[in-house]
Scaffold this motif. Structure first.
Motif, PDB file in Angstrom:
ATOM      1  N   GLY A  38       0.918  -1.289   0.099  1.00 23.04           N
ATOM      2  CA  GLY A  38       0.135  -0.265   0.037  1.00 23.04           C
ATOM      3  C   GLY A  38       0.866   1.238  -0.088  1.00 23.04           C
ATOM      4  N   MET A  39       0.320   2.249  -0.748  1.00 26.56           N
ATOM      5  CA  MET A  39       0.949   3.727  -0.385  1.00 26.56           C
ATOM      6  C   MET A  39       0.589   4.121   1.092  1.00 26.56           C
ATOM      7  N   ILE A  40       1.828   4.777   1.378  1.00 26.46           N
ATOM      8  CA  ILE A  40       1.635   5.518   2.842  1.00 26.46           C
ATOM      9  C   ILE A  40       1.404   6.933   2.652  1.00 26.46           C
ATOM     10  N   LYS A  98      -0.956  19.553 -17.793  1.00 25.83           N
ATOM     11  CA  LYS A  98      -1.902  18.335 -17.429  1.00 25.83           C
ATOM     12  C   LYS A  98      -0.934  17.223 -17.066  1.00 25.83           C
ATOM     13  N   GLY A  99      -1.332  16.648 -16.059  1.00 29.74           N
ATOM     14  CA  GLY A  99      -0.663  15.224 -15.650  1.00 29.74           C
ATOM     15  C   GLY A  99       0.671  15.402 -15.054  1.00 29.74           C
ATOM     16  N   PHE A 100       1.382  16.638 -14.638  1.00 29.67           N
ATOM     17  CA  PHE A 100       2.445  17.048 -14.274  1.00 29.67           C
ATOM     18  C   PHE A 100       2.218  16.616 -12.640  1.00 29.67           C
ATOM     19  N   ASP A 101       2.360  15.346 -12.140  1.00 33.59           N
ATOM     20  CA  ASP A 101       2.209  15.097 -10.967  1.00 33.59           C
ATOM     21  C   ASP A 101       3.518  14.366 -10.235  1.00 33.59           C
ATOM     22  N   ALA A 102       4.379  14.685 -10.748  1.00 26.02           N
ATOM     23  CA  ALA A 102       5.667  14.021  -9.892  1.00 26.02           C
ATOM     24  C   ALA A 102       5.785  14.379  -8.593  1.00 26.02           C
ATOM     25  N   MET A 103       5.716  13.200  -7.661  1.00 27.57           N
ATOM     26  CA  MET A 103       5.420  13.176  -6.191  1.00 27.57           C
ATOM     27  C   MET A 103       6.746  12.615  -5.548  1.00 27.57           C
ATOM     28  N   GLN A 104       7.195  12.962  -4.516  1.00 27.80           N
ATOM     29  CA  GLN A 104       8.067  12.126  -3.520  1.00 27.80           C
ATOM     30  C   GLN A 104       7.148  11.278  -2.665  1.00 27.80           C
ATOM     31  N   TRP A 105       7.049  10.134  -3.001  1.00 26.63           N
ATOM     32  CA  TRP A 105       6.066   9.213  -2.604  1.00 26.63           C
ATOM     33  C   TRP A 105       6.903   8.059  -1.616  1.00 26.63           C
ATOM     34  N   TYR A 106       5.975   7.398  -0.831  1.00 28.97           N
ATOM     35  CA  TYR A 106       6.497   6.277   0.194  1.00 28.97           C
ATOM     36  C   TYR A 106       5.538   5.328   0.179  1.00 28.97           C
ATOM     37  N   GLY A 107       5.909   3.859   0.170  1.00 28.82           N
ATOM     38  CA  GLY A 107       4.856   3.080   0.222  1.00 28.82           C
ATOM     39  C   GLY A 107       5.444   1.557   0.662  1.00 28.82           C
ATOM     40  N   LEU A 134      -2.481  -6.785   5.869  1.00 26.49           N
ATOM     41  CA  LEU A 134      -1.545  -5.841   5.982  1.00 26.49           C
ATOM     42  C   LEU A 134      -2.194  -4.411   5.359  1.00 26.49           C
ATOM     43  N   ASN A 135      -2.618  -4.542   4.392  1.00 27.25           N
ATOM     44  CA  ASN A 135      -3.208  -3.373   3.440  1.00 27.25           C
ATOM     45  C   ASN A 135      -4.188  -2.724   4.434  1.00 27.25           C
ATOM     46  N   GLU A 136      -5.282  -3.650   4.841  1.00 28.09           N
ATOM     47  CA  GLU A 136      -6.407  -3.139   5.736  1.00 28.09           C
ATOM     48  C   GLU A 136      -5.945  -2.414   7.095  1.00 28.09           C
ATOM     49  N   THR A 137      -4.991  -3.058   7.539  1.00 28.65           N
ATOM     50  CA  THR A 137      -4.547  -2.436   8.961  1.00 28.65           C
ATOM     51  C   THR A 137      -3.845  -1.082   8.623  1.00 28.65           C
ATOM     52  N   GLN A 138      -2.913  -1.049   7.437  1.00 30.74           N
ATOM     53  CA  GLN A 138      -2.253  -0.036   7.432  1.00 30.74           C
ATOM     54  C   GLN A 138      -3.245   1.152   6.876  1.00 30.74           C
ATOM     55  N   VAL A 139      -4.231   1.063   5.959  1.00 28.50           N
ATOM     56  CA  VAL A 139      -5.039   2.054   5.690  1.00 28.50           C
ATOM     57  C   VAL A 139      -5.808   2.465   7.047  1.00 28.50           C
ATOM     58  N   ALA A 140      -6.177   1.512   7.745  1.00 21.36           N
ATOM     59  CA  ALA A 140      -6.732   1.999   9.011  1.00 21.36           C
ATOM     60  C   ALA A 140      -5.916   2.971  10.085  1.00 21.36           C
ATOM     61  N   VAL A 141      -4.656   2.749   9.924  1.00 18.58           N
ATOM     62  CA  VAL A 141      -3.540   3.708  10.522  1.00 18.58           C
ATOM     63  C   VAL A 141      -3.535   4.991   9.756  1.00 18.58           C
ATOM     64  N   GLU A 177       6.994  16.339   7.717  1.00 18.62           N
ATOM     65  CA  GLU A 177       7.695  16.105   6.231  1.00 18.62           C
ATOM     66  C   GLU A 177       6.789  16.584   5.265  1.00 18.62           C
ATOM     67  N   ALA A 178       5.899  17.354   5.691  1.00 20.31           N
ATOM     68  CA  ALA A 178       4.914  17.639   4.457  1.00 20.31           C
ATOM     69  C   ALA A 178       4.258  16.673   3.599  1.00 20.31           C
ATOM     70  N   VAL A 179       4.296  15.766   4.314  1.00 21.31           N
ATOM     71  CA  VAL A 179       3.668  14.326   3.851  1.00 21.31           C
ATOM     72  C   VAL A 179       2.318  14.176   4.108  1.00 21.31           C
ATOM     73  N   ASP A 180       1.364  14.046   3.156  1.00 23.14           N
ATOM     74  CA  ASP A 180      -0.029  13.832   3.168  1.00 23.14           C
ATOM     75  C   ASP A 180      -0.452  12.106   2.996  1.00 23.14           C
ATOM     76  N   PRO A 181      -1.147  11.590   4.132  1.00 17.31           N
ATOM     77  CA  PRO A 181      -1.308  10.168   3.762  1.00 17.31           C
ATOM     78  C   PRO A 181      -2.134   9.888   2.794  1.00 17.31           C
ATOM     79  N   TRP A 182      -1.884   8.644   1.904  1.00 16.30           N
ATOM     80  CA  TRP A 182      -2.427   8.641   0.544  1.00 16.30           C
ATOM     81  C   TRP A 182      -2.802   7.310   0.562  1.00 16.30           C
ATOM     82  N   PRO A 183      -3.806   6.803   1.557  1.00 18.54           N
ATOM     83  CA  PRO A 183      -4.052   5.285   1.284  1.00 18.54           C
ATOM     84  C   PRO A 183      -4.525   4.777   0.023  1.00 18.54           C
ATOM     85  N   MET A 184      -4.094   3.492  -0.265  1.00 20.33           N
ATOM     86  CA  MET A 184      -4.378   2.948  -1.768  1.00 20.33           C
ATOM     87  C   MET A 184      -4.515   1.272  -1.210  1.00 20.33           C
TER      88      MET A 184
END
Length: 322
Positions: free
Chosen positions: A117-119, A242-251, A266-273, A286-293
Motif C-alpha cells: 500500500g501507499m503510505i 496536465k498530468g504533471f504530478d511528479a511526487m516524492q512518495w513512500y509505500g 497488511l493493507n487493511e490495517t495500514q489503511v486504518a492507521v 515532512e509535508a507528507v499527506d497520507p495517501w491510502p490505496m
C-alpha cells in the motif's frame, strides 16, 4: 464423532490454506527495511507509521535501516526474503521510480515485489531565487527563454527526483537551463539562496523554511491538488501542465509471491492507521499527506511512475551507468 470432526476441520484447513494462514498472521515481529540511514525524513515516516501499524496487527515492527547503494542493498535484501509477510520494505520514488528508470539495478522493481500500500506523498515545488524577476510560472518561462544559456538549476544529484522533475519541466516548456548536480538537497538549496543557481524543484519539506523566510519564491507545486502547507500556490496542472504530478512518495512492499490474504490483512490495517487524524499531524512535519490505496492501486501507481521516468530518461538521454 470426534474423529469425523477432526477430519472435517483438517479438510477445511486444506481447502482454505490462505485463510488459516492469515488468521494466524502475524505470530512474531515483522522486519521493516528502510533504504536510508536513521534520522532522515523517510526513517521518521517509517517509525511513526510502523509504531501504530504494529499495534493494529498485534505484533511490533522492527525497523532495519539499510542505506547502501542508494536503496539497492535494501531492495535486494527485501526481494530475496521469504514471502511470508515477516520482511517488508518501505519503497519510495527512488527505489521504485527514478533509479530503475536511469540506471541498471540488480532487482526488478515490479516483478520482484508485492505491493502492499501507499503510505503518503509530498509534492515538489518549483522554487526560484527571490531576485529572479518572475511572479508566476508563465513569467518564469518567458524569463528563461529571453535569457538562453544564462540560467541554471540545482538538483540533489543526477537521476534524483529533483533532477528529473526539472528535466520534465524543460521538456514540456522548451526552456533551457543548465543542470548543476549537488551531493544532496541542502547544498543545492544553499546555492539557490545565494544566487549561484536560479531555480530548482526541491521537495516541499526541504523548501518550506526558505519559502516562509522569503529567500525563495514558490511558483507552483507538482501533484493534482494544492498542498495544505502552500494553499495559495497553484499546481502544475492548474497552470496548464496536465498530468504533471511528479511526487516524492513512500509505500510498503514485500517480496514477490506473498499470499493474498496476508497482503490484504497488511493493507487493511495500514489503511486504518493512515486514516487516523493524529497520523496526519505527525507526517505534516515532512509535508507528507497520507495517501491510502489498495494493493492493486499502489501497484498500478508504481508501474506508471517507472514508465513516466523511463520515458523521460530516454527522451532526455539520461543514463547514469553508461
Amino acid at each position: 464423532m470426534k474423529r469425523r470432526q477432526l477430519l472435517q476441520a483438517a479438510s477445511a484447513a486444506v481447502a482454505l490454506p490462505g485463510l488459516a494462514l492469515a488468521q494466524s498472521y502475524p505470530a512474531k515481529p515483522i522486519r521493516y527495511i528502510v533504504p536510508v540511514a536513521p534520522g532522515g525524513g523517510s526513517d521518521m515516516i517509517a517509525r511513526v507509521v510502523t509504531e501504530r501499524w504494529g499495534k493494529a496487527l498485534g505484533q511490533p515492527f522492527t525497523v532495519d535501516n539499510q542505506g547502501g547503494g542508494g536503496g539497492v542493498v535494501a531492495c535486494q535484501t527485501a526481494s530475496r526474503a521469504a514471502p511470508d509477510g515477516y520482511t517488508l520494505l518501505q519503497g519510495y520514488v527512488a527505489t521504485h521510480g527514478t533509479t530503475p528508470a536511469t540506471r541498471r539495478v540488480p532487482y526488478d522493481a515490479v516483478k520482484d515485489f508485492t505491493p502492499i500500500g501507499m503510505i503518503g506523498a509530498t509534492p515538489n515545488v518549483l522554487a526560484i531565487n527571490a531576485n529572479v524577476p518572475a511572479k508566476d510560472v508563465k513569467e518564469f518561462i518567458d524569463y528563461v527563454k529571453r535569457n538562453p544559456g544564462k540560467l541554471s538549476y540545482g538538483s540533489a544529484g543526477p537521476g534524483s527526483l529533483t533532477h528529473l522533475t526539472m528535466e520534465l519541466f524543460k521538456q514540456e516548456t522548451g526552456a533551457f537551463m543548465l543542470h548543476i548536480p549537488y551531493r544532496g538537497i541542502a547544498p543545492a538549496i544553499n546555492d539557490v539562496l545565494g544566487g549561484q543557481t536560479q531555480a530548482m524543484f526541491p521537495g516541499l519539506a526541504a523548501a518550506l523554511p526558505h519559502l516562509r523566510s522569503g529567500r525563495m519564491r514558490a511558483l507552483c507545486v507538482t501533484g493534482t491538488q494544492r498542498s495544505p502547507q502552500l494553499k495559495d500556490i497553484p499546481t502544475m496542472d492548474e497552470v496548464g501542465f496536465k498530468g504533471f504530478d511528479a511526487m516524492q512518495w513512500y509505500g510498503s512492499v514485500g517480496p514477490a509471491g506473498m499470499p493474498a490474504d496476508i497482503v490484504r490483512r497488511l493493507n487493511e490495517t495500514q489503511v486504518a492507521v493512515l486514516k487516523a487524524p493524529d497520523l496526519a499531524e505527525k507526517l505534516a512535519g515532512e509535508a507528507v499527506d497520507p495517501w491510502p490505496m489498495t494493493p492493486e492501486q499502489f501497484g498500478q501507481y508504481m508501474r506508471a511512475d517507472i514508465a513516466r521516468w523511463t520515458a523521460l530518461a530516454k527522451a532526455r538521454n539520461i543514463r547514469l551507468d553508461e
